[in-house]
Design an enzyme around this catalytic site. Sequence first.
Site, PDB file in Angstrom:
ATOM      1  N   ARG A 123       0.842  -1.165   0.022  1.00 49.02           N
ATOM      2  CA  ARG A 123      -0.075  -0.025   0.097  1.00 49.02           C
ATOM      3  C   ARG A 123       0.780   1.143  -0.010  1.00 49.02           C
ATOM      4  O   ARG A 123       2.120   1.213   0.152  1.00 49.02           O
ATOM      5  CB  ARG A 123      -0.913   0.063   1.409  1.00 49.02           C
ATOM      6  CG  ARG A 123      -0.272  -0.214   2.429  1.00 49.02           C
ATOM      7  CD  ARG A 123      -0.782   0.645   3.600  1.00 49.02           C
ATOM      8  NE  ARG A 123      -0.520   1.786   3.425  1.00 49.02           N
ATOM      9  CZ  ARG A 123       0.213   2.705   3.685  1.00 49.02           C
ATOM     10  NH1 ARG A 123       1.799   2.293   3.816  1.00 49.02           N
ATOM     11  NH2 ARG A 123       0.565   4.182   3.464  1.00 49.02           N
ATOM     12  N   GLY A 124       0.140   2.621  -0.357  1.00 51.06           N
ATOM     13  CA  GLY A 124       0.978   3.556  -0.232  1.00 51.06           C
ATOM     14  C   GLY A 124       1.212   3.939  -1.792  1.00 51.06           C
ATOM     15  O   GLY A 124       1.524   2.936  -2.615  1.00 51.06           O
ATOM     16  N   ALA A 125       1.063   5.160  -2.303  1.00 56.91           N
ATOM     17  CA  ALA A 125       0.886   5.360  -3.496  1.00 56.91           C
ATOM     18  C   ALA A 125       2.302   4.888  -4.216  1.00 56.91           C
ATOM     19  O   ALA A 125       2.128   4.385  -5.327  1.00 56.91           O
ATOM     20  CB  ALA A 125       0.633   6.904  -3.837  1.00 56.91           C
TER      21      ALA A 125
ATOM     22  N   ARG B  70      -6.218  -1.317  -7.616  1.00 53.50           N
ATOM     23  CA  ARG B  70      -7.094  -0.271  -6.810  1.00 53.50           C
ATOM     24  C   ARG B  70      -7.035   0.967  -7.688  1.00 53.50           C
ATOM     25  O   ARG B  70      -6.090   1.441  -8.249  1.00 53.50           O
ATOM     26  CB  ARG B  70      -6.031   0.218  -5.579  1.00 53.50           C
ATOM     27  CG  ARG B  70      -5.989  -0.766  -4.435  1.00 53.50           C
ATOM     28  CD  ARG B  70      -5.088  -0.477  -3.211  1.00 53.50           C
ATOM     29  NE  ARG B  70      -6.100   0.300  -2.338  1.00 53.50           N
ATOM     30  CZ  ARG B  70      -5.413   1.151  -1.178  1.00 53.50           C
ATOM     31  NH1 ARG B  70      -4.304   1.178  -1.200  1.00 53.50           N
ATOM     32  NH2 ARG B  70      -6.253   1.876  -0.832  1.00 53.50           N
TER      33      ARG B  70
ATOM     34  N   GLN C 217      -3.261   2.690   9.433  1.00 50.97           N
ATOM     35  CA  GLN C 217      -1.759   2.993   8.939  1.00 50.97           C
ATOM     36  C   GLN C 217      -0.801   3.869   9.719  1.00 50.97           C
ATOM     37  O   GLN C 217       0.447   3.823   9.684  1.00 50.97           O
ATOM     38  CB  GLN C 217      -1.807   3.612   7.530  1.00 50.97           C
ATOM     39  CG  GLN C 217      -2.396   2.623   6.598  1.00 50.97           C
ATOM     40  CD  GLN C 217      -3.658   2.579   6.417  1.00 50.97           C
ATOM     41  OE1 GLN C 217      -4.768   2.963   7.324  1.00 50.97           O
ATOM     42  NE2 GLN C 217      -4.377   2.444   5.148  1.00 50.97           N
TER      43      GLN C 217
ATOM     44  N   ASP D  30      -2.011  10.603  -2.515  1.00 50.82           N
ATOM     45  CA  ASP D  30      -2.249   9.484  -3.769  1.00 50.82           C
ATOM     46  C   ASP D  30      -2.469   9.901  -5.156  1.00 50.82           C
ATOM     47  O   ASP D  30      -2.167   9.289  -6.309  1.00 50.82           O
ATOM     48  CB  ASP D  30      -3.548   8.555  -3.207  1.00 50.82           C
ATOM     49  CG  ASP D  30      -3.210   7.918  -1.615  1.00 50.82           C
ATOM     50  OD1 ASP D  30      -3.270   8.432  -0.731  1.00 50.82           O
ATOM     51  OD2 ASP D  30      -2.623   6.565  -1.990  1.00 50.82           O
TER      52      ASP D  30
ATOM     53  N   LYS E 110      -5.413  10.291   2.197  1.00 52.89           N
ATOM     54  CA  LYS E 110      -6.109   9.227   3.177  1.00 52.89           C
ATOM     55  C   LYS E 110      -7.244   9.817   3.867  1.00 52.89           C
ATOM     56  O   LYS E 110      -6.922  11.168   4.114  1.00 52.89           O
ATOM     57  CB  LYS E 110      -5.200   8.476   3.957  1.00 52.89           C
ATOM     58  CG  LYS E 110      -5.737   7.831   5.138  1.00 52.89           C
ATOM     59  CD  LYS E 110      -6.561   6.585   4.771  1.00 52.89           C
ATOM     60  CE  LYS E 110      -5.733   5.715   3.890  1.00 52.89           C
ATOM     61  NZ  LYS E 110      -6.480   4.621   3.084  1.00 52.89           N
TER      62      LYS E 110
END
Length: 351
Positions: free
Chosen positions: A44-46, A85, A189, A230, A241
Site C-alpha cells: 500500500r502507499g502510492a 486499486r 496505517q 495518492d 487518506k
Amino acid sequence: MRRTIEWIDGHVDVVDQTALPQQRRVALHTVNEVVDAIHRLVVRGAPALGAMGALGVALAAARSADQGYDPEAVRTDARRIAAARPTAAHLKWAVQQVLPAVAHGPAAVLDAAAALVEADVRACATLSRLGAALLRSYVGDRPMVLHTHCNAGALACVEWGTALGIVRALHADSLISMVVVGETRPLLQGSRITAFELAQLGVPHQIMIDAAGPGLIASGQVDAVIVGADRIAANYDVVNKVGTYPLALAAARAGIPFVVAAPTATLDPDTPTGAEVTIEYRDPDEVLLVGGWRMAPAESTAFNPAFDVTPADLVTAIVTESRVIEPSRVTESAGGVQPVTVPAMRLVGAY
Ligand code: MRU
C-alpha cells in the site's frame, strides 16, 4: 533496512503491511497473488503501488515466459494489475510506463521496472531534502512539532519515504521536537506503520485518535501539517487518506502551513479537479469490526471511503523532486481565487 519491495530470483518479495508492527515478508509468485496483495493492502502507499505495478508486469512477463512468451496475455495481466486499486495515480501510471517493453520480452520488462523503482528512490530522497529546506523556511531553524496522517514513509514507497522522508531529513539536523501521528482509522496505517517507522528511526512521536488532530492544531501546539498524496489533480486538489481534509481545514484556520510531499508521478494532468478522482470505497466491515469484534448493531451498515479530497486553496505547498508548488499563489496569479470544487461523496448501500 531492506527495501519495501524487492525482486528476488524471479518473484516479488514485499513487507506484509497488514501484519505491521509485526515484521513479516511475503513472496508473490503470480499475478493473482499480486492483485490480491494490492486489494488487501499487503502492499500500500502510492509510490509503493507504482513499484508493485511495474514489478507486477515484470512478474506477468516472467510467468508467461515459463510457458512460451505471449505478449498479449501479459498486456491482459497488466490491465488487471492497473485496475486493482482505483485512486492512487501511481499504479496505473507505472503499469503504463513499462507496457512498451512487453513487446521486447521479459528481460526488457524487468529492466524497465527496475529503472522505475530506482527513479522512485531517487525522487523520494531529493524531495525529502527540498521539503526539509521548505519547512525550515516556513517554521524557522528550531525544533518543530509536525502533524502527519496515514503513512507516507519508506513503507509507502520503495525506501526513504515522502512526508516521513522530510521528517527524517529534519531529524538528522535535530529539528524535530515531536511528530504527532493520527492513528488513521479504520486500518491504522498511522499507529501501526508510521509509528513503527518513527520508532525505528528514534524520532519522538505521539499517536492520537484522528478526531483529536484539528483540536490540537487549533490549540497552537503544531507548527505544520505534512502528508503524502495518492493523486494530485491538475488544479492541485490533493487526494489523500480519509481524514486529511479536516487537518487542512484546521491548519488554514490556525494559520500554519499544510505541506504535501509527493513525487511528480502523483500529479495527474488528465484529471482536472479532485471531484473527478475515483474514490475507493472499501468493505464496511473495516469500520464495523475492531480486532474481529463487531462494534455496531447487526442492523447497522457503514460508509468507508478510503480517501478524501483537500481543495487546492487549503494547500500551502506541494513538494516534488523537481519543484515546490504553492497552489494558492498559482490561483491568485491566475487572476483571483478560483472556485473550489467539492467532491461528490457517494453514500453506499440503502439509506
Ligand atoms: O490506503 P493506503 O494505505 O494505500 O493509503 C495511503 C495514503 O493515503 C498515503 O498517505 C499516501 O499514499 C501517500 S504515500 C507516500
